[in-house]
Scaffold this motif. Sequence first.
Motif, PDB file in Angstrom:
ATOM      1  N   ARG A 199       0.867  -1.197   0.000  1.00  0.00           N
ATOM      2  CA  ARG A 199       0.000   0.000   0.000  1.00  0.00           C
ATOM      3  C   ARG A 199       0.888   1.226   0.000  1.00  0.00           C
ATOM      4  N   HIS A 236      -7.536  -0.043  -6.018  1.00  0.00           N
ATOM      5  CA  HIS A 236      -7.604  -0.909  -4.836  1.00  0.00           C
ATOM      6  C   HIS A 236      -8.324  -2.186  -5.282  1.00  0.00           C
ATOM      7  N   ARG A 287      -9.729   5.434  -4.125  1.00  0.00           N
ATOM      8  CA  ARG A 287      -9.301   4.327  -4.992  1.00  0.00           C
ATOM      9  C   ARG A 287     -10.333   3.197  -4.956  1.00  0.00           C
ATOM     10  N   ARG A 294     -15.691   7.371   2.896  1.00  0.00           N
ATOM     11  CA  ARG A 294     -15.140   8.348   3.834  1.00  0.00           C
ATOM     12  C   ARG A 294     -14.667   9.591   3.075  1.00  0.00           C
ATOM     13  N   PRO A 300     -16.491   0.690   2.684  1.00  0.00           N
ATOM     14  CA  PRO A 300     -15.237  -0.065   2.760  1.00  0.00           C
ATOM     15  C   PRO A 300     -14.528   0.075   4.097  1.00  0.00           C
ATOM     16  N   GLY A 301     -14.969   1.058   4.927  1.00  0.00           N
ATOM     17  CA  GLY A 301     -14.250   1.367   6.147  1.00  0.00           C
ATOM     18  C   GLY A 301     -12.951   2.065   5.798  1.00  0.00           C
TER      19      GLY A 301
END
Length: 316
Positions: free
Chosen positions: A118, A146, A179, A231, A271-272
């Motif tokens: 990442r 992602h 992403r 988010r 997705p958190g």
Amino acid sequence: MHAAPRPAPPAEPISGSLLSVDDVADEQITYLLDLADHYAGLRRLGALAPRPLVGRTLINLFLEPSTRTMASFEIAAQRLGADVLSLPAEGSSLRKDESGLDTAQTLAAMGADVMVVRSKEAGLQALLAERLACPVVNGGDGAAEHPTQALLDAATLRAAKGRIEGLTVAIVGDVAHSRVAGSGAKLLKRLGAQVRFVGPAALMPEGAADVPRFETLREGLKDCDAVMALRVQRERMEDAEAPDGAAFHAAYGLTYETLAFARPDAVVMHPGPMNRGVEIDGDLADDETHSLVLKQVAYGVFTRMAILDALIGGRA
Ligand code: NCD
């Protein structure tokens, strides 16, 4: 009760690095989703997964914070018998100005069979895929891609709805810096869903012109089968750009009231990490009659098992 059977491997095996959802052919995607379902089924039955990764080593190199992605790659690899080493940004020599490339090459020299990376910037994984002897899996690069999140979201949605073809999915909020949205929209469209972006013009991406955009939840959620909240990724914005949390919630927060614009059986995804009370109401996120949030986390493990099995399990 039976687990979904182990799917037959695709004619063209999945190999090399997984940098983007574009790296997997349609037939390979179906295989990965079916294999994730198979692993989900084994877990439901309390059966152990096979251990095709015994003797293999996965290295997680996370140059940006992560909870779900890093932990689920660890658990997925361990369930299949691999050895795992995880290097979060905080503990590494990156703090001593070593470059991501040098850190990755150093870890690879210790004998990685696959490296999950990442990074804050887009494209480091593509460079590493050229330089390292082992496959590289993109665990998120900047606002670009992602792919494993896109696959796990597709697997979760398909498990909940029984199909993806013909579904209408709204991706809401800070699409520009996400992403997850970019990879997810591409993949869901390939699987036959209609995808929309919903949010203020300032948070819409420059690319992805083929995805219809809506500025209000009322219009954007109409007839949707699934709504994915994102988010507000402040760390990727200048302070002046970042919307005020309360104002964002009033216009784009996913709540019981705004979810009512969608179909009555619409599911909620995220997705958190979540910012409760900003992009999503906490009670709605916890309400499993609508919310798939924790199912996404569980399917994150099953999907990453499928990906690792296919890449380095020596079978598909
Ligand atoms: C996201 C990410 O890191 O791209 N989370 C994840 O991987 N599940 C989304 C985010 O940071 O908001």
